[in-house]
Design an enzyme around this catalytic site. Sequence first.
Site, PDB file in Angstrom:
ATOM      1  N   ARG A 205       0.842  -1.199   0.000  1.00 26.35           N
ATOM      2  CA  ARG A 205       0.000   0.000   0.000  1.00 26.35           C
ATOM      3  C   ARG A 205       0.881   1.254   0.000  1.00 26.35           C
ATOM      4  O   ARG A 205       1.818   1.363   0.797  1.00 26.35           O
ATOM      5  CB  ARG A 205      -0.920   0.029   1.226  1.00 26.35           C
ATOM      6  N   GLU A 234      -2.178   7.620  -7.476  1.00 26.48           N
ATOM      7  CA  GLU A 234      -1.929   6.881  -8.713  1.00 26.48           C
ATOM      8  C   GLU A 234      -2.873   7.378  -9.801  1.00 26.48           C
ATOM      9  O   GLU A 234      -4.058   7.564  -9.523  1.00 26.48           O
ATOM     10  CB  GLU A 234      -2.120   5.379  -8.475  1.00 26.48           C
ATOM     11  N   HIS A 251       1.651  -0.294 -10.203  1.00 28.66           N
ATOM     12  CA  HIS A 251       0.698  -1.135  -9.459  1.00 28.66           C
ATOM     13  C   HIS A 251       0.319  -2.374 -10.273  1.00 28.66           C
ATOM     14  O   HIS A 251      -0.857  -2.645 -10.541  1.00 28.66           O
ATOM     15  CB  HIS A 251      -0.555  -0.333  -9.093  1.00 28.66           C
TER      16      HIS A 251
END
Length: 276
Positions: A205, A234, A251
Amino acid sequence: FNDTKSVLTKQQIISLSKDCDGIIAGTEKYDDEIFDQLLKLKVVSRLGVGVDNIDLNALKKRDIILKITKEHPSVAVAELVIGLIINLLRNISLSDKEIRLSIWNKQMGSLLSGKTIGIIGLGKIGRELVRLLKPFKVKILINDIKHEKDFLQKYDCEFSSLESLISNSDIISVHMNSSEENKEMFNEKIFKKMKDTALFINTSRGSLVNENDLIKALNLNQIAGAALDVFKEEPYKGNLIKLNNLIMTPHIGSYAKEIRNRMEIEAAENIIDILS
């Protein structure tokens, strides 16, 4: 469908989902304010297993059902971590970048074999990482809220306090859910306690890391390098991109097609099962 190629804002979620009976949820935050607007919603199917982005109490009081996928991306994430570690140790991405700039610079790397690896969080991903690391003949330190004696003994791992793990590990890999308590726990204080030859890997995270403190630690060579697959915001567009001793990926921890296909099918089937 989310066609924005980024994490949805609160208003985008409401706009897209206001007439929906079910939602297949990614990593966007789903809170009380959002559920107040989604009057037809009956089920949230989480594409993944982490639910720290979903207000569970808000679901419960509205009798909205939550489903998670049993298919887990642990192998995909753990393999990515191995790739990032070897990439950093052998300067693979940096060497590729320099050759493309007509720079022929043979940088001396390091072996993974013989290193001390600190794994923070012994969930499914942490366990899979342990299994993948064992053939490299490394020493593995574990920090977790649970002391899993049988697993530690089976894979010859050592349970460690966080402080001892931070100061003694050559490579630290983080596998934690986010909470208010651990927000930005990896900060200047932690980075100063790491070896100046250490590597820091975060595929869990983005909220766990103070990104400005990490930039400082890398610029001052307080640590040797880092790799991030997750960020606070993001898509990421901040100053981390200027660093040569950092590898960044967008990610993609679960983005292995064999795993991802099964997860997406299961998430859709979960919606169908509840609504039918």
